[in-house]
Design a protein around this motif. Structure first.
Motif, PDB file in Angstrom:
ATOM      1  N   VAL A 490      10.167   3.970  11.570  1.00 48.86           N
ATOM      2  CA  VAL A 490      10.326   4.701  10.190  1.00 48.86           C
ATOM      3  C   VAL A 490       8.982   4.527   9.400  1.00 48.86           C
ATOM      4  O   VAL A 490       8.675   5.746   8.811  1.00 48.86           O
ATOM      5  CB  VAL A 490      11.442   3.997   9.535  1.00 48.86           C
ATOM      6  N   LEU A 491       8.425   3.648   9.257  1.00 50.73           N
ATOM      7  CA  LEU A 491       7.111   3.373   8.648  1.00 50.73           C
ATOM      8  C   LEU A 491       6.113   4.511   9.275  1.00 50.73           C
ATOM      9  O   LEU A 491       5.274   5.025   8.591  1.00 50.73           O
ATOM     10  CB  LEU A 491       6.663   2.071   8.621  1.00 50.73           C
ATOM     11  N   TRP A 492       6.095   4.606  10.649  1.00 48.24           N
ATOM     12  CA  TRP A 492       5.374   5.320  11.100  1.00 48.24           C
ATOM     13  C   TRP A 492       5.298   6.965  10.968  1.00 48.24           C
ATOM     14  O   TRP A 492       4.283   7.602  10.661  1.00 48.24           O
ATOM     15  CB  TRP A 492       5.320   5.214  12.758  1.00 48.24           C
ATOM     16  N   LYS A 493       6.570   7.286  10.614  1.00 50.78           N
ATOM     17  CA  LYS A 493       6.980   8.682  10.403  1.00 50.78           C
ATOM     18  C   LYS A 493       6.635   8.944   8.951  1.00 50.78           C
ATOM     19  O   LYS A 493       6.203   9.995   8.867  1.00 50.78           O
ATOM     20  CB  LYS A 493       8.571   9.051  10.899  1.00 50.78           C
ATOM     21  N   VAL A 494       6.871   7.927   8.082  1.00 47.63           N
ATOM     22  CA  VAL A 494       6.870   8.102   6.909  1.00 47.63           C
ATOM     23  C   VAL A 494       5.406   8.385   6.369  1.00 47.63           C
ATOM     24  O   VAL A 494       4.899   9.051   5.555  1.00 47.63           O
ATOM     25  CB  VAL A 494       7.522   7.269   5.825  1.00 47.63           C
ATOM     26  N   CYS A 499       2.478   1.718   7.719  1.00 42.79           N
ATOM     27  CA  CYS A 499       2.773   1.228   8.968  1.00 42.79           C
ATOM     28  C   CYS A 499       1.320   0.181   9.333  1.00 42.79           C
ATOM     29  O   CYS A 499       1.720  -0.866   9.847  1.00 42.79           O
ATOM     30  CB  CYS A 499       3.110   2.099  10.187  1.00 42.79           C
ATOM     31  N   SER A 500       0.213   0.621   9.276  1.00 44.08           N
ATOM     32  CA  SER A 500      -0.870  -0.222   9.578  1.00 44.08           C
ATOM     33  C   SER A 500      -0.898  -1.498   8.856  1.00 44.08           C
ATOM     34  O   SER A 500      -1.162  -2.358   9.402  1.00 44.08           O
ATOM     35  CB  SER A 500      -2.135   0.639   9.667  1.00 44.08           C
ATOM     36  N   TYR A 524      -6.367  -5.976   3.249  1.00 45.15           N
ATOM     37  CA  TYR A 524      -6.331  -4.902   3.894  1.00 45.15           C
ATOM     38  C   TYR A 524      -5.597  -3.682   3.123  1.00 45.15           C
ATOM     39  O   TYR A 524      -5.845  -2.410   3.159  1.00 45.15           O
ATOM     40  CB  TYR A 524      -5.700  -5.118   5.229  1.00 45.15           C
ATOM     41  N   ALA A 525      -4.375  -4.062   2.489  1.00 41.21           N
ATOM     42  CA  ALA A 525      -3.702  -3.181   1.633  1.00 41.21           C
ATOM     43  C   ALA A 525      -4.341  -2.600   0.447  1.00 41.21           C
ATOM     44  O   ALA A 525      -4.385  -1.343   0.211  1.00 41.21           O
ATOM     45  CB  ALA A 525      -2.239  -4.034   1.053  1.00 41.21           C
ATOM     46  N   LEU A 526      -4.995  -3.597  -0.177  1.00 41.61           N
ATOM     47  CA  LEU A 526      -6.062  -3.099  -1.168  1.00 41.61           C
ATOM     48  C   LEU A 526      -7.405  -2.198  -0.760  1.00 41.61           C
ATOM     49  O   LEU A 526      -7.542  -0.966  -1.391  1.00 41.61           O
ATOM     50  CB  LEU A 526      -6.756  -4.315  -2.051  1.00 41.61           C
ATOM     51  N   PHE A 527      -7.757  -2.637   0.646  1.00 39.16           N
ATOM     52  CA  PHE A 527      -8.609  -1.722   1.174  1.00 39.16           C
ATOM     53  C   PHE A 527      -8.285  -0.260   1.526  1.00 39.16           C
ATOM     54  O   PHE A 527      -9.087   0.653   1.432  1.00 39.16           O
ATOM     55  CB  PHE A 527      -9.373  -2.281   2.444  1.00 39.16           C
TER      56      PHE A 527
END
Length: 726
Positions: A490-494, A499-500, A524-527
């Protein structure tokens, strides 16, 4: 017709620019007394009259623009912060309100409805207590402690949170991920301080108090906003990765194999290498393995088949506690068949029945425990706040986030005087607590009484409980965590970036370490946020329907351009990270505009080139952003392109004012809307009423040619290809 309609309306408005006199209404007392709705009707009629195009200066003067009066945002925030701690002493009522909000039990307990809530709280409390018993005993092993300390963790923190918490469903106590992080900290401290090897509870008590202190300080200084950095993807990826650690550590008990303790970076792969070697050497205890597998099968049958069936057919209010049944059954069978003495099955052994007295923790360990305390505090906050908000929304009541920080902090600090390890909110117990119909936090008192009875009287009876049964209980309890892998498709589609984030947080936790995995996930999320700001989307705007709307030409095919006029919107704050990208985008669009003008027939008169920057996408601009906008304006002026700046928000214009921007760019170049800028651009072009190009192909020329320019760039600019434009 659409193009002619727009040009005709534009021409009419321009001709009226110096003649339209807007009506003015003064609502005097006489008018107010005799008002029969005609004033409102007149206002509506005036609204139908289109105002003439005007620049930003004229617009501000016409509508009496003024900066908001009062203190700056920083001053207002500072006053609000200090007022929170001074206001309670302004009056008795304010102090009473402060006391009730700080100690919520003083508010809800006197108003407790015994008739409506007591039954549900008793049922929910007993259910929670029954769940606490096997989980507390099992998770104590993850924290490198005797099982009784898991029961203490299910008792003292629960009572403290009952007094200070505002979430009615969150179940505080032992939690697998936090217990694992505690065990890692204990292993490291014992290595550095061997004198605590026989008193590991002193380490965990100090860790509990220190994590609580950090949570309390976060609430006290108003740093609750940091929870916004713990996105769902980071938390879910991290908890899933930590669950893999927890499951992996149970394998040695399920196979009955002794493994050397490993710790540090990438210790999990090393553990699997050693485990596989010893299984290959035939060191598996098959009785232990058989008991563990039997327990797993029975738990899965009970949880996945029997409980759902009984709930559906018999309307069972609470699930059957198969974990507790397995503890009792495993203890009894182990005692009858002498598993430990005859088959070398590892058992719990001695569980003290003493009630611990409060004691001061060992403060000399404080500095050694800073890193794990921060990590545990962060994980606790992220999991607890998300669950508290979710169930508060479901059951329609409010959760005070700031008070939850204080509650978690006080829970850790006060519990640290007892031999416990850091407590946290368990998702499994919280869901069961909500499904059992618990109404208030009084259920925590009931569950604590159940735990107290077990501590005082049931300890000796649990001596023969096999450790493999506890390992199997933990493994099955982690099933809901592993189901989060189902989020990935689901994350990959959205959003592939989200997703990463999930995958990076999970893999970093698994292959690096639990503590560092969370840090890597957040960084990583902030990056990715920085990257999205550095390569934002940009759009070429076109007129829609011959009216005043300008939209993205990529998505609206029935859209039209004016020859020699390009409207560009940059959907991101204009910051130092993307100023070069902005300048390059402007140059591409001007090049595309020049290419289009060159394709006009030789007998057609070449229009004056105009560029409109739609600033509505600039939510913020820094000094470098202001400077690059100034550079672009000067560059366009030198190249013979007239640049207009439209829809700049007031805070941006104030930054321009303070940075000296207007010394290079006149205020007359600013316009309140895109339509105003288009009107003035058309007036300034050689032929004001030049017919709009009727060709669909040329209408999309800017965007298509810019896309070709992107394709011609070197590989270093590859990310730009994903920024699709019409």
């Amino acid at each position: 017709m659409v193009q002619k309609k727009f040009s005709r309306r534009l021409s009419e408005l321009v001709s009226k620019a110096t003649s339209i006199d807007f009506a003015k209404f003064e609502n005097t007392n006489e008018d107010a007394e005799s008002d029969d709705g005609s004033v409102g009707q007149k206002i509506l009629e005036v609204q139908k009259v289109n105002r003439p195009p005007m620049n930003q200066e004229e617009f501000d003067e016409r509508f009496a623009y003024a900066k908001p009066a009062g203190d700056s945002q920083l001053k207002r925030s500072a006053k609000k912060f200090f007022r929170r701690y001074t206001a309670p002493f302004n009056s008795f009522y304010a102090f009473r309100h402060f006391l009730v909000s700080t100690i919520p039990i003083l508010g809800w307990l006197p108003n407790y409805s015994f008739r409506e809530d007591l039954f549900y709280d008793i049922v929910g409390g007993i259910t929670l207590g029954i769940m606490h018993i096997p989980q507390g005993i099992a998770y104590a092993g993850l924290a490198q402690l005797n099982p009784v300390y898991g029961l203490y963790t299910s008792l003292f923190p629960v009572l403290v949170y009952m007094c200070f918490g505002t979430s009615r469903q969150c179940s505080i106590g032992s939690f697998a991920v936090v217990a694992l992080m505690t065990g890692s900290a204990v292993t490291q401290i014992v290595k550095d301080h061997p004198e605590f090897a026989d008193h590991k509870e002193h380490i965990t008590a100090m860790l509990c108090m220190e994590a609580g202190l950090i949570q309390f300080l976060i609430g006290f200084v108003g740093l609750g906003f940091i929870t916004t950095y713990f996105s769902d993807e980071v938390v879910n990826g991290f908890t899933t990765g930590a669950s893999i650690h927890v499951f992996s550590l149970q394998l040695k008990d399920m196979f009955g194999i002794h493994l050397e303790k490993t710790n540090g970076l990438a210790y999990l792969p090393q553990m699997y290498v050693e485990l596989i070697k010893k299984i290959g050497l035939g060191q598996t205890n098959w009785v232990t393995f058989g008991v563990a597998m039997s327990t797993i099968v029975l738990l899965l049958i009970g949880r996945e088949l029997i409980n759902p069936t009984l709930k559906k057919r018999c309307k069972l209010p609470v699930p059957i506690p198969f974990e507790l049944i397995m503890v009792i059954l495993g203890t009894a069978v182990s005692a009858l068949l002498h598993f430990h003495s005859k088959h070398a099955v590892k058992i719990v052994n001695v569980i003290p029945s003493d009630f611990p007295a409060p004691a001061l923790p060992h403060f000399e360990l404080m500095f050694d425990l800073i890193s794990p305390a921060i990590s545990i505090a962060v994980v606790n906050i992220a999991v607890h706040i998300s669950l508290a908000k979710m169930f508060a929304k479901k059951f329609n009541y409010e959760v005070d986030t700031t008070q939850e920080f204080f509650a978690l902090g006080l829970t850790g600090m006060l519990s640290g005087f007892f031999p416990v390890f850091p407590a946290a909110c368990s998702m499994a117990r919280t869901v069961v607590n909500a499904n059992s119909g618990t109404r208030t936090l009084l259920a925590s008192l009931v569950s604590s009484l159940v735990i107290l009875l077990v501590i005082l009287f049931a300890g000796p009876w649990l001596r023969t409980l096999p450790m493999c049964v506890l390992a199997a209980i933990i493994a099955v309890a982690l099933k809901s965590m592993f189901e989060k892998f189902g989020q990935l498709p689901v994350l990959w589609k959205v959003s592939k970036i989200d997703c990463s984030i999930w995958v990076v947080a999970c893999l970093a936790t698994v292959f690096v370490d639990v503590t560092y995995g969370l840090i890597i996930g957040i960084c990583y999320a902030l990056f990715t946020t920085i990257i999205r700001e550095q390569w934002p989307r940009w759009h070429v705007l076109a007129n829609i329907g011959g009216d005043f709307d300008f939209r993205d030409a990529e998505r609206y095919r029935d859209a039209f351009f004016f020859n020699g006029l390009c409207i560009l919107r940059f959907d991101a704050p204009l910051l130092f990270t993307n100023v070069n990208r902005f300048k390059a985008t402007v140059n591409k669009m001007v090049a595309a505009m020049d290419k289009q003008i060159m394709t006009l027939e030789t007998h057609e008169e070449k229009p004056i080139r105009s560029l409109i920057i739609d600033c509505s996408g600039f939510t913020f601009i820094d000094l470098m952003g202001a400077n690059i906008l100034k550079e672009v304006y000067i560059d366009m002026e030198q190249r013979g392109v007239t640049m207009y700046i439209a829809a700049a928000k007031a805070p941006l214009r104030e930054i321009f004012e303070s940075s000296g921007f207007y010394k290079a760019v006149p205020k007359s170049s600013f316009y309140p809307t895109i339509f105003d800028a288009v009107a003035f651009a058309r007036m300034n072009q050689k032929d004001l009423l030049m017919t709009v190009d009727h060709s669909r192909t040329s209408s999309y020329y800017y965007a298509n040619h810019a896309l070709k320019l992107d394709e011609e760039e070197p590989a270093a600019q590859a990310p730009l290809r994903s920024l699709t434009i019409a």
